[in-house]
Design a protein around this motif. Structure first.
Motif, PDB file in Angstrom:
ATOM      1  N   ALA A 192      -6.726  26.955  -4.365  1.00 28.31           N
ATOM      2  CA  ALA A 192      -7.727  26.383  -3.465  1.00 28.31           C
ATOM      3  C   ALA A 192      -8.372  25.147  -4.091  1.00 28.31           C
ATOM      4  CB  ALA A 192      -8.785  27.419  -3.123  1.00 28.31           C
ATOM      5  N   ALA A 193      -8.625  25.204  -5.378  1.00 32.01           N
ATOM      6  CA  ALA A 193      -9.203  24.048  -6.064  1.00 32.01           C
ATOM      7  C   ALA A 193      -8.238  22.872  -6.055  1.00 32.01           C
ATOM      8  CB  ALA A 193      -9.565  24.430  -7.503  1.00 32.01           C
ATOM      9  N   ARG A 194      -6.933  23.160  -6.177  1.00 35.71           N
ATOM     10  CA  ARG A 194      -5.934  22.089  -6.137  1.00 35.71           C
ATOM     11  C   ARG A 194      -5.894  21.448  -4.743  1.00 35.71           C
ATOM     12  NH1 ARG A 194      -2.157  24.737  -8.281  1.00 35.71           N
ATOM     13  NH2 ARG A 194      -2.502  23.871 -10.365  1.00 35.71           N
ATOM     14  N   LEU A 195      -5.916  22.276  -3.706  1.00 33.87           N
ATOM     15  CA  LEU A 195      -5.962  21.755  -2.341  1.00 33.87           C
ATOM     16  C   LEU A 195      -7.193  20.869  -2.142  1.00 33.87           C
ATOM     17  CD1 LEU A 195      -5.314  21.587   0.702  1.00 33.87           C
ATOM     18  CD2 LEU A 195      -6.371  23.839   0.971  1.00 33.87           C
ATOM     19  N   LEU A 255       0.224  18.259 -12.296  1.00 34.65           N
ATOM     20  CA  LEU A 255      -0.440  16.967 -12.138  1.00 34.65           C
ATOM     21  C   LEU A 255      -1.877  17.149 -11.657  1.00 34.65           C
ATOM     22  CD1 LEU A 255       2.462  15.039 -10.381  1.00 34.65           C
ATOM     23  CD2 LEU A 255       1.823  14.936 -12.792  1.00 34.65           C
ATOM     24  N   ASP A 256      -2.758  16.343 -12.176  1.00 34.82           N
ATOM     25  CA  ASP A 256      -4.146  16.361 -11.726  1.00 34.82           C
ATOM     26  C   ASP A 256      -4.305  15.395 -10.552  1.00 34.82           C
ATOM     27  OD1 ASP A 256      -4.963  18.143 -13.712  1.00 34.82           O
ATOM     28  OD2 ASP A 256      -5.240  16.514 -15.169  1.00 34.82           O
ATOM     29  N   PRO A 257      -5.052  15.797  -9.523  1.00 35.67           N
ATOM     30  CA  PRO A 257      -5.282  14.887  -8.396  1.00 35.67           C
ATOM     31  C   PRO A 257      -5.945  13.588  -8.854  1.00 35.67           C
ATOM     32  CG  PRO A 257      -5.995  17.129  -7.861  1.00 35.67           C
ATOM     33  CD  PRO A 257      -5.694  17.114  -9.326  1.00 35.67           C
ATOM     34  N   VAL A 258      -5.518  12.492  -8.258  1.00 38.07           N
ATOM     35  CA  VAL A 258      -6.151  11.205  -8.547  1.00 38.07           C
ATOM     36  C   VAL A 258      -7.569  11.246  -7.985  1.00 38.07           C
ATOM     37  CG1 VAL A 258      -6.081   8.716  -8.092  1.00 38.07           C
ATOM     38  CG2 VAL A 258      -3.953   9.991  -8.488  1.00 38.07           C
ATOM     39  N   PRO A 259      -8.593  10.915  -8.787  1.00 39.18           N
ATOM     40  CA  PRO A 259      -9.976  10.937  -8.284  1.00 39.18           C
ATOM     41  C   PRO A 259     -10.147  10.051  -7.049  1.00 39.18           C
ATOM     42  CG  PRO A 259      -9.936  10.702 -10.671  1.00 39.18           C
ATOM     43  CD  PRO A 259      -8.523  10.545 -10.211  1.00 39.18           C
ATOM     44  N   ALA A 303       0.828  -1.209   0.000  1.00 36.50           N
ATOM     45  CA  ALA A 303       0.000   0.000   0.000  1.00 36.50           C
ATOM     46  C   ALA A 303       0.857   1.251   0.000  1.00 36.50           C
ATOM     47  CB  ALA A 303      -0.927  -0.002   1.225  1.00 36.50           C
ATOM     48  N   MET A 304       1.952   1.214   0.751  1.00 38.27           N
ATOM     49  CA  MET A 304       2.802   2.395   0.844  1.00 38.27           C
ATOM     50  C   MET A 304       3.804   2.475  -0.290  1.00 38.27           C
ATOM     51  SD  MET A 304       1.488   4.102   3.094  1.00 38.27           S
ATOM     52  CE  MET A 304       2.700   5.393   2.999  1.00 38.27           C
ATOM     53  N   ASP A 305       3.807   1.524  -1.169  1.00 42.98           N
ATOM     54  CA  ASP A 305       4.507   1.680  -2.451  1.00 42.98           C
ATOM     55  C   ASP A 305       3.641   2.489  -3.415  1.00 42.98           C
ATOM     56  OD1 ASP A 305       6.872   0.395  -1.900  1.00 42.98           O
ATOM     57  OD2 ASP A 305       6.147  -1.578  -2.514  1.00 42.98           O
ATOM     58  N   VAL A 306       2.318   2.256  -3.330  1.00 43.54           N
ATOM     59  CA  VAL A 306       1.389   2.868  -4.282  1.00 43.54           C
ATOM     60  C   VAL A 306       0.933   4.248  -3.830  1.00 43.54           C
ATOM     61  CG1 VAL A 306      -0.861   2.611  -5.401  1.00 43.54           C
ATOM     62  CG2 VAL A 306       0.622   0.616  -5.095  1.00 43.54           C
ATOM     63  N   ALA A 307       0.582   4.387  -2.547  1.00 46.69           N
ATOM     64  CA  ALA A 307      -0.033   5.627  -2.057  1.00 46.69           C
ATOM     65  C   ALA A 307       0.827   6.870  -2.299  1.00 46.69           C
ATOM     66  CB  ALA A 307      -0.372   5.494  -0.575  1.00 46.69           C
ATOM     67  N   PRO A 308       2.136   6.872  -1.986  1.00 47.96           N
ATOM     68  CA  PRO A 308       2.937   8.071  -2.273  1.00 47.96           C
ATOM     69  C   PRO A 308       3.000   8.410  -3.756  1.00 47.96           C
ATOM     70  CG  PRO A 308       4.061   6.692  -0.664  1.00 47.96           C
ATOM     71  CD  PRO A 308       2.914   5.890  -1.204  1.00 47.96           C
ATOM     72  N   GLN A 309       2.939   7.387  -4.614  1.00 50.81           N
ATOM     73  CA  GLN A 309       2.915   7.660  -6.050  1.00 50.81           C
ATOM     74  C   GLN A 309       1.609   8.341  -6.432  1.00 50.81           C
ATOM     75  OE1 GLN A 309       3.752   4.113  -8.324  1.00 50.81           O
ATOM     76  NE2 GLN A 309       5.461   3.514  -7.001  1.00 50.81           N
ATOM     77  N   GLN A 310       0.494   7.850  -5.905  1.00 50.86           N
ATOM     78  CA  GLN A 310      -0.788   8.486  -6.200  1.00 50.86           C
ATOM     79  C   GLN A 310      -0.865   9.890  -5.620  1.00 50.86           C
ATOM     80  OE1 GLN A 310      -4.022   5.901  -4.964  1.00 50.86           O
ATOM     81  NE2 GLN A 310      -3.874   4.697  -6.851  1.00 50.86           N
ATOM     82  N   ALA A 311      -0.095  10.140  -4.551  1.00 48.94           N
ATOM     83  CA  ALA A 311      -0.075  11.470  -3.929  1.00 48.94           C
ATOM     84  C   ALA A 311       0.917  12.411  -4.602  1.00 48.94           C
ATOM     85  CB  ALA A 311       0.255  11.343  -2.450  1.00 48.94           C
TER      86      ALA A 311
END
Length: 549
Positions: free
Chosen positions: A484-487, A94-98, A64-72
């Protein structure tokens, strides 16, 4: 009764303000973008899902912690990074992951694949070089809140809020230490309130201690030790106090080695315990055994709770503090003592006051040098005052010992490799309550000044949060609404919830200032009544004397 109620209300409001500011940092800081946060989360998940506590250097990052930082998008550069790299993707590009595509942490992916081996340094979780208490407590929090199985962003926010809860007692303990040392003196309560709000003038503390880190628990341990040491200094030699000191020290030792630097402060406190001006050597001849017995109780309890871990390291691993990750740099030529001194002083000072993100968003030099100068001046004032000289010297021994220990360790590594490492101001946060208490002792504010200090702390927090928002989310040629939209896009909270967090913090800040104004009015009234009564008594006595002549 009214003045006590006013003081408690003001202290409660200040504490809520500190907690609210930390909560803002918890939702503002981009995911995993705090020192070693992915590794801290990984170690929590390991204990949550029964993965044990491997030997230092043998713990691996879970799936999970291999994937999560990449998605972040952790490997991207935030807009105002101190050094933007042309070959690294920008966070703003980069666009936020949905939300629906973000990985959900569960028993299926929390741990490494069975039979996994170290493939690179990035796959190593170095946190098993520390004791496991913080991680076990955080794992318990995940189970209790039902967030052990959740999207990674929700799980991360849950763990950050756990650390915010650990931060909450810090202003209370700083205030208690200052008030204990001043006793019944008129300036005791104003000084205590300023000590409580002092943590807001170190914005980095709210940023770090609202991220996922074992620094949160060891900082709380240091604050409890500071308060109990203040009690000892005023002559509290009860067995329960010594037992409490041992328990707090042991919890710190079962969290991080930084707690060990409180030992000299504890010993000196028992040596100097008692009223100011006493003949120390004469008193020690009479009371050396009771004082020594209390120190022994502290040591035995601390060892039983957490000190045994470090002896176990020495016996099993051959080192008190084992290395959690192999050396990452090729040896380099030494640049000399001058380079070491200037680099260490600058990095330590900057990262104590404001080196946000993963030490990548730096406040301007005038900010942190001014902060360091003010803190140093107030501490010197506390040392100069005759009625607080002894107390200030003992409390300052903790941050001074921490600073010296970190610098010595960095120097040893510098001599061996030519690289300067592990210089971070957060290592001093174990002594943050002590620094706040001593600075307040040096300041000794008037009652009417307290609301101004609270307003100043709130302003410092607001500016630092705005600086963080600007530097982390606001790209070049973009508007505030874009940032703000990015946050909102990256956050597990909805836009409405984010607005509510900010609005609530503003309300709490206003309430804190109003509560301190009320406290100041009540204190002035309380002092004016005895003065008026004394004047009236004097006038009556004079009239009576005149009539009898």
């Amino acid at each position: 009764m009214h003045e006590a109620t006013g003081y408690r209300a003001a202290l409660t409001a200040i504490t809520l303000l500190v907690v609210a500011v930390a909560g803002c940092w918890a939702v503002l800081t981009p995911a995993f973008r705090a020192p070693d946060e992915p590794q801290h989360v990984n170690s929590v998940l390991r204990l949550t899902y029964g993965g044990g506590w491997p030997a230092p250097g043998e713990a691996l990052m879970g799936r999970a912690m291999d994937v999560a930082p990449q998605q972040a998008a952790l490997e991207s550069d935030i807009p105002s990074r101190h050094l933007n790299r042309d070959d690294v993707v920008q966070y703003t590009d980069l666009d936020p992951v949905p939300d629906q595509q973000r990985l959900e942490v569960s028993a299926k992916n929390a741990l490494p694949e069975p039979g996994s081996i170290v493939r690179s340094l990035d796959t190593v979780d170095q946190m098993t070089q520390h004791p496991p208490l913080y991680y076990a407590a955080a794992a318990t929090w995940l189970r209790a809140t039902g967030t052990a199985e959740a999207r990674w962003d929700q799980l991360l926010l849950s763990l950050r809020l756990f650390d915010v809860a650990l931060l909450a007692p810090l202003p209370l303990l700083a205030a208690a230490a200052a008030r204990t040392l001043l006793g019944d003196r008129p300036e005791a309560r104003p000084t205590a309130l300023v000590a409580a709000v002092g943590v807001l003038f170190v914005p980095m503390s709210a940023h770090i201690l609202s991220a996922v880190t074992n620094d949160a628990l060891v900082t709380l341990s240091g604050a409890v030790i500071t308060w109990l040491v203040a009690r000892v200094l005023t002559g509290d030699l009860r067995w329960w106090t010594a037992t409490g000191l041992g328990l707090a020290l042991g919890i710190g030792l079962l969290t991080k080695v930084m707690a060990a630097f409180a030992v000299p402060m504890v010993i000196l406190a028992y040596l100097l315990a008692g009223p100011a001006g006493r003949r120390v050597l004469t008193d020690l001849r009479r009371t050396w055994w009771p004082r020594t017995a209390r120190v022994l109780v502290v040591g035995v309890v601390a060892f039983a709770v957490g000190g045994w871990w470090w002896l176990r390291n020495l016996l099993v691993l051959g080192a008190v503090q084992p290395v959690g990750i192999p050396e990452r740099w090729e040896p380099a030529p030494s640049a000399g003592l001058g380079y070491f001194v200037t680099t260490v002083l600058t990095a330590f000072t900057r990262s104590f006051f404001g080196d946000f993100g993963w030490l990548e968003l730096r406040v301007p030099p005038p900010v942190y040098w001014s902060g360091a100068t003010i803190v140093a001046a107030l501490c010197v004032a506390g040392l100069v005052r005759r009625d607080s000289r002894k107390d200030a010297a003992v409390l300052l021994l903790l941050p001074v010992a921490l600073w010296g220990g970190v610098v010595v360790n960095a120097w040893r590594h510098y001599v061996q490799t030519g690289w300067i490492t592990a210089i971070q101001g957060r290592y001093l946060f174990v002594g943050l309550a002590a620094l706040a208490a001593v600075a307040a002792l040096g300041l000794r504010p008037r009652t009417g000044a307290v609301p101004w200090f609270v307003a100043g702390g709130a302003l410092a927090a607001a500016v630092s949060l705005a600086f963080g928002f600007r530097g982390m989310y606001w790209g070049d040629r973009e508007s505030a609404s874009d940032a703000a939209a990015r946050l909102a896009g990256w956050s597990p909270l909805s836009p409405g919830q984010l607005v509510a967090v900010g609005a609530l913090t503003l309300v709490v800040a206003a309430v804190a200032v109003v509560a301190c104004v009320r406290f100041a009015v009540v204190e002035r009234t309380r002092r004016a009544v005895p003065t008026a009564a004394t004047a009236a008594s004097t006038a009556t006595a004079t009239d009576g004397a005149s009539g009898s002549v």
